[in-house]
Design an enzyme around this catalytic site. Structure first.
Site, PDB file in Angstrom:
ATOM      1  N   HIS A  72      40.791  22.351 -31.915  1.00 38.36           N
ATOM      2  CA  HIS A  72      40.184  21.300 -32.787  1.00 38.36           C
ATOM      3  C   HIS A  72      39.681  21.862 -34.105  1.00 38.36           C
ATOM      4  O   HIS A  72      38.836  22.520 -34.072  1.00 38.36           O
ATOM      5  CB  HIS A  72      39.527  20.458 -32.007  1.00 38.36           C
ATOM      6  CG  HIS A  72      40.157  19.383 -30.958  1.00 38.36           C
ATOM      7  ND1 HIS A  72      39.564  18.047 -30.633  1.00 38.36           N
ATOM      8  CD2 HIS A  72      41.438  19.535 -30.575  1.00 38.36           C
ATOM      9  CE1 HIS A  72      40.254  17.564 -29.839  1.00 38.36           C
ATOM     10  NE2 HIS A  72      41.304  18.213 -29.795  1.00 38.36           N
ATOM     11  N   TYR A 200      32.376  10.662 -31.559  1.00 38.42           N
ATOM     12  CA  TYR A 200      31.073  10.226 -31.113  1.00 38.42           C
ATOM     13  C   TYR A 200      30.734   9.024 -31.872  1.00 38.42           C
ATOM     14  O   TYR A 200      30.511   9.047 -33.079  1.00 38.42           O
ATOM     15  CB  TYR A 200      30.212  11.537 -31.620  1.00 38.42           C
ATOM     16  CG  TYR A 200      30.350  12.719 -31.012  1.00 38.42           C
ATOM     17  CD1 TYR A 200      31.240  13.653 -31.362  1.00 38.42           C
ATOM     18  CD2 TYR A 200      29.394  13.108 -29.698  1.00 38.42           C
ATOM     19  CE1 TYR A 200      31.444  14.876 -30.673  1.00 38.42           C
ATOM     20  CE2 TYR A 200      29.599  14.229 -29.051  1.00 38.42           C
ATOM     21  CZ  TYR A 200      30.679  15.218 -29.682  1.00 38.42           C
ATOM     22  OH  TYR A 200      30.656  16.476 -29.030  1.00 38.42           O
ATOM     23  N   PRO A 292      23.992  16.799 -23.229  1.00 38.79           N
ATOM     24  CA  PRO A 292      25.457  17.133 -23.566  1.00 38.79           C
ATOM     25  C   PRO A 292      26.127  16.445 -24.986  1.00 38.79           C
ATOM     26  O   PRO A 292      26.938  17.001 -25.346  1.00 38.79           O
ATOM     27  CB  PRO A 292      26.346  16.658 -22.412  1.00 38.79           C
ATOM     28  CG  PRO A 292      25.506  15.380 -21.649  1.00 38.79           C
ATOM     29  CD  PRO A 292      24.220  15.905 -22.068  1.00 38.79           C
ATOM     30  N   LYS A 296      26.933  21.823 -25.758  1.00 37.78           N
ATOM     31  CA  LYS A 296      26.244  23.360 -25.814  1.00 37.78           C
ATOM     32  C   LYS A 296      25.887  23.670 -24.660  1.00 37.78           C
ATOM     33  O   LYS A 296      25.661  25.129 -24.555  1.00 37.78           O
ATOM     34  CB  LYS A 296      24.773  23.207 -26.664  1.00 37.78           C
ATOM     35  CG  LYS A 296      24.839  23.003 -28.073  1.00 37.78           C
ATOM     36  CD  LYS A 296      25.782  23.963 -28.651  1.00 37.78           C
ATOM     37  CE  LYS A 296      26.200  23.646 -30.041  1.00 37.78           C
ATOM     38  NZ  LYS A 296      27.464  24.299 -30.572  1.00 37.78           N
ATOM     39  N   TYR A 384      27.920  22.663 -34.637  1.00 40.75           N
ATOM     40  CA  TYR A 384      28.925  22.525 -33.393  1.00 40.75           C
ATOM     41  C   TYR A 384      29.594  23.436 -32.964  1.00 40.75           C
ATOM     42  O   TYR A 384      30.110  23.407 -31.761  1.00 40.75           O
ATOM     43  CB  TYR A 384      29.772  21.011 -33.709  1.00 40.75           C
ATOM     44  CG  TYR A 384      30.206  20.324 -32.937  1.00 40.75           C
ATOM     45  CD1 TYR A 384      31.501  20.589 -32.491  1.00 40.75           C
ATOM     46  CD2 TYR A 384      29.808  19.586 -32.210  1.00 40.75           C
ATOM     47  CE1 TYR A 384      32.143  20.067 -31.400  1.00 40.75           C
ATOM     48  CE2 TYR A 384      30.338  18.572 -31.016  1.00 40.75           C
ATOM     49  CZ  TYR A 384      31.601  18.907 -30.736  1.00 40.75           C
ATOM     50  OH  TYR A 384      32.309  18.218 -29.848  1.00 40.75           O
TER      51      TYR A 384
HETATM   52  P1  FAS Z   1      25.942  25.747 -13.093  1.00 43.00           P
HETATM   53  O1  FAS Z   1      24.581  24.873 -12.555  1.00 43.00           O
HETATM   54  O2  FAS Z   1      27.163  25.548 -13.271  1.00 43.00           O
HETATM   55  O3  FAS Z   1      25.982  26.887 -11.943  1.00 43.00           O
HETATM   56  C1  FAS Z   1      25.058  27.500 -10.999  1.00 43.00           C
HETATM   57  C2  FAS Z   1      25.524  27.841  -9.755  1.00 43.00           C
HETATM   58  O4  FAS Z   1      24.510  28.373  -8.808  1.00 43.00           O
HETATM   59  C3  FAS Z   1      26.266  26.571  -8.770  1.00 43.00           C
HETATM   60  O5  FAS Z   1      27.302  26.944  -8.633  1.00 43.00           O
HETATM   61  C4  FAS Z   1      25.252  26.441  -7.710  1.00 43.00           C
HETATM   62  O6  FAS Z   1      25.778  26.158  -6.574  1.00 43.00           O
HETATM   63  C5  FAS Z   1      24.568  27.806  -7.309  1.00 43.00           C
HETATM   64  N1  FAS Z   1      23.289  27.896  -6.786  1.00 43.00           N
HETATM   65  C6  FAS Z   1      22.278  27.094  -7.031  1.00 43.00           C
HETATM   66  N2  FAS Z   1      21.168  27.634  -6.453  1.00 43.00           N
HETATM   67  C7  FAS Z   1      21.659  28.577  -5.625  1.00 43.00           C
HETATM   68  C8  FAS Z   1      21.046  29.470  -4.896  1.00 43.00           C
HETATM   69  N3  FAS Z   1      19.734  29.015  -4.337  1.00 43.00           N
HETATM   70  N4  FAS Z   1      21.923  30.492  -4.065  1.00 43.00           N
HETATM   71  C9  FAS Z   1      22.797  30.443  -4.748  1.00 43.00           C
HETATM   72  N5  FAS Z   1      23.794  29.912  -5.581  1.00 43.00           N
HETATM   73  C10 FAS Z   1      22.729  28.760  -6.086  1.00 43.00           C
HETATM   74  N6  FAS Z   1      27.659  20.739 -20.637  1.00 43.00           N
HETATM   75  C11 FAS Z   1      28.368  20.498 -21.694  1.00 43.00           C
HETATM   76  O7  FAS Z   1      28.411  21.511 -22.602  1.00 43.00           O
HETATM   77  N7  FAS Z   1      28.943  19.387 -21.773  1.00 43.00           N
HETATM   78  C12 FAS Z   1      28.990  18.314 -20.935  1.00 43.00           C
HETATM   79  O8  FAS Z   1      29.609  17.478 -21.162  1.00 43.00           O
HETATM   80  C13 FAS Z   1      28.271  18.527 -19.777  1.00 43.00           C
HETATM   81  N8  FAS Z   1      28.232  17.759 -18.641  1.00 43.00           N
HETATM   82  C14 FAS Z   1      27.672  17.999 -17.804  1.00 43.00           C
HETATM   83  C15 FAS Z   1      27.471  16.923 -16.571  1.00 43.00           C
HETATM   84  C16 FAS Z   1      26.716  17.400 -15.440  1.00 43.00           C
HETATM   85  C17 FAS Z   1      26.509  16.409 -14.154  1.00 43.00           C
HETATM   86  C18 FAS Z   1      25.832  18.620 -15.467  1.00 43.00           C
HETATM   87  C19 FAS Z   1      24.904  18.939 -14.134  1.00 43.00           C
HETATM   88  C20 FAS Z   1      25.828  19.380 -16.296  1.00 43.00           C
HETATM   89  C21 FAS Z   1      26.713  19.055 -17.583  1.00 43.00           C
HETATM   90  N9  FAS Z   1      26.917  20.101 -18.667  1.00 43.00           N
HETATM   91  C22 FAS Z   1      27.581  19.918 -19.471  1.00 43.00           C
HETATM   92  C23 FAS Z   1      26.070  21.348 -18.569  1.00 43.00           C
HETATM   93  C24 FAS Z   1      26.999  22.500 -17.611  1.00 43.00           C
HETATM   94  O9  FAS Z   1      28.209  22.474 -18.230  1.00 43.00           O
HETATM   95  C25 FAS Z   1      26.241  23.500 -17.655  1.00 43.00           C
HETATM   96  O10 FAS Z   1      25.646  23.869 -18.861  1.00 43.00           O
HETATM   97  C26 FAS Z   1      26.921  24.611 -16.925  1.00 43.00           C
HETATM   98  O11 FAS Z   1      27.136  24.417 -15.907  1.00 43.00           O
HETATM   99  C27 FAS Z   1      25.979  25.903 -16.921  1.00 43.00           C
HETATM  100  O12 FAS Z   1      26.367  26.891 -16.296  1.00 43.00           O
HETATM  101  P2  FAS Z   1      25.497  27.801 -15.098  1.00 43.00           P
HETATM  102  O13 FAS Z   1      24.439  28.435 -15.928  1.00 43.00           O
HETATM  103  O14 FAS Z   1      26.513  28.728 -14.628  1.00 43.00           O
HETATM  104  O15 FAS Z   1      25.021  26.631 -14.024  1.00 43.00           O
HETATM  105  C1  PHB Z   2      33.384  16.533 -22.487  1.00 44.72           C
HETATM  106  O1  PHB Z   2      34.599  16.320 -22.899  1.00 44.72           O
HETATM  107  O2  PHB Z   2      33.117  16.466 -21.405  1.00 44.72           O
HETATM  108  C2  PHB Z   2      32.418  16.624 -23.661  1.00 44.72           C
HETATM  109  C3  PHB Z   2      32.771  16.767 -24.858  1.00 44.72           C
HETATM  110  C4  PHB Z   2      31.929  16.932 -25.860  1.00 44.72           C
HETATM  111  C5  PHB Z   2      30.269  16.680 -25.511  1.00 44.72           C
HETATM  112  C6  PHB Z   2      30.056  16.307 -24.229  1.00 44.72           C
HETATM  113  C7  PHB Z   2      31.024  16.157 -23.265  1.00 44.72           C
HETATM  114  O3  PHB Z   2      29.385  16.562 -26.528  1.00 44.72           O
END
Ligand code: FAS
Ligand code: PHB
Length: 389
Positions: A72, A200, A292, A296, A384
């Site tokens: 994009h 957005y 989100p 980032k 961004y």
């Molecule tokens: P993660 O949380 O992805 O991974 C951590 C891992 O550690 C998990 O697999 C977990 O099972 C494991 N773990 C936890 N405790 C443990 C333990 N005690 N022992 C062993 N393993 C353990 N970011 C965006 O940029 N855009 C979005 O739209 C967006 N939407 C999101 C929606 C939700 C519901 C959530 C929760 C997050 C969202 N995020 C979004 C943020 C998300 O993408 C995170 O930034 C990303 O998953 C970060 O990756 P990790 O740091 O690897 O953490």
């Molecule tokens: C998504 O596609 O899940 C998404 C994209 C941009 C954002 C947040 C979520 O800022």
């Protein structure tokens, strides 16, 4: 069992770190609490900064992204008065890749399998021991059997609810937090995206985002009250509210359909400092959380991995520990810039319950400024698409 770097958590941060370290000849063991299927069932981020794209390619996990990802050049901002397009490529010469986190994680697992990396699933009772010594070790249980993993370093990649951050003594940790008074209701649907680029939307009824995963899979969000539950929102109610908040020209033509995933995520800004204590190094959500709105979260996980891989290579391959010494400051410098951007985007685009008429006008004037100022569009574009590492 012994390894050089014990990695707690098999999400994007842990898997990318494992992949890049192993490709540099540094051994790792990843300990993941959940099953692989569970990790791969999560629907989260959708936009990759170009730095993240390049890291995935460097990790040998970029082939499917290169084929299926959508590059994009810009995105759109709408309000009741206007629709503004920010052209990243024109403003700062950079682009983003639209490619879901679920696919990134799948590609990383496949890449880890291809090099025979050690990723243990369904691990419980993880405890980090002797982090402030030169011989740390991790204890854990798998298949009901207690295990011990000797290592040189521990990478805490276990997310916001993991055990790594709390393993740093409370009197060492400095935590910063802002909890937002609303959440995001997200829907995934097998429908064509409402527009070619992300929209957005700042609307008097609340924020909305029209995103996508590919030409037949769309991702939408609307701001909802913290008290809302997913069961409060039928698909019809969701689509009707989303259409109220998107520009009429988009709402009139968009295709709706059954939700294949529906969830509510709370929004918070959070940073825990330092990101290193003794032999423990935190990466990703284990150290910080962003709303989100700025896309980032996943990209900051990759950012931390970028700094930690560089530091580990310097230590193991060059005998130089300086990168490990400065890791926390280096990573945090970029974390705080992304924290600021995500907070500013959230503040500009959402309706706050206690918002008054003046604050509403400030939001309107922010969008008007974005429409009229090339400099303002450059600031948004460079943040961004990702500030330099
Ligand atoms: P993660 O949380 O992805 O991974 C951590 C891992 O550690 C998990 O697999 C977990 O099972 C494991 N773990 C936890 N405790 C443990 C333990 N005690 N022992 C062993 N393993 C353990 N970011 C965006 O940029 N855009 C979005 O739209 C967006 N939407 C999101 C929606 C939700 C519901 C959530 C929760 C997050 C969202 N995020 C979004 C943020 C998300 O993408 C995170 O930034 C990303 O998953 C970060 O990756 P990790 O740091 O690897 O953490
Ligand atoms: C998504 O596609 O899940 C998404 C994209 C941009 C954002 C947040 C979520 O800022």
């Amino acid at each position: 069992m012994k390894t050089q770097v014990a990695i707690i958590g098999g999400g994007p941060a842990g898997l990318l770190l494992s992949q890049l370290l192993n490709r540099s000849g540094i051994s790792t063991v990843v300990l993941e609490r959940k099953s692989r299927d569970y990790v791969l069932s999560r629907i989260r981020a959708g936009v990759l900064e170009w730095g993240t794209v390049e890291m995935l390619r460097e990790a040998g996990a970029g082939d499917r992204m290169n084929r299926d990802g959508i590059v994009h050049d810009g995105c759109l901002f709408s309000s009741s008065e206007r629709m503004v397009r920010v052209d990243f490529k024109e403003s700062c010469g950079r682009q983003v890749m639209v490619y879901g986190q679920t696919e990134v994680t799948r590609d990383l697992y496949d890449a880890q399998d291809a090099i025979g990396a050690t990723v243990l699933h369904d691990v419980s009772d993880v405890v980090l021991n002797d982090l402030d010594s030169d011989a740390p070790y991790v204890t854990y249980t798998v298949d009901g059997v207690a295990q011990r993993l000797e290592c040189d370093y521990v990478a805490g990649c276990d997310g916001f609810h993991g055990v790594s951050r709390p393993s740093i003594p409370a009197d060492v940790r400095q935590e910063y937090e802002k909890v937002y008074p609303f959440g995001w209701l997200g829907v995934l649907s097998n429908t064509p995206p409402a527009a070619e680029e992300l929209i957005y939307a700042n609307h008097p009824r609340g924020f909305a985002l029209a995103s996508m995963r590919n030409a037949t899979l769309s991702r939408y969000y609307i701001q909802v009250d913290l008290a809302d539950k997913v069961e409060d929102w039928s698909d019809d109610a969701f689509w009707a509210e989303l259409k109220r908040r998107l520009p009429p020209s988009v709402a009139e033509t968009m295709v709706t359909g059954p939700s294949i995933e529906k969830s509510i995520a709370p929004l918070r800004s959070f940073v825990s400092e330092p990101m290193r204590w003794g032999r423990l190094f935190l990466c990703g959500d284990a150290a910080h959380i962003v709303p989100p709105t700025g896309a980032k979260g996943l990209n900051l996980a990759a950012s931390d991995v970028h700094y930690l891989v560089a530091a580990m290579k310097k230590a193991y391959l060059g005998g130089d520990l300086s990168g490990l010494e400065t890791y926390s400051a280096d990573a945090l410098s970029r974390v705080w810039q992304a924290m600021r951007f995500s907070w500013s985007m959230t503040t500009m685009l959402h309706r706050f319950p206690d918002q008054n008429a003046f604050e509403q006008r400030m939001q309107d004037s922010e969008l008007a400024y974005l429409e009229t100022s090339e400099a303002r569009r450059l600031v948004l574009a460079e943040n961004y698409t990702g500030l330099p590492f």
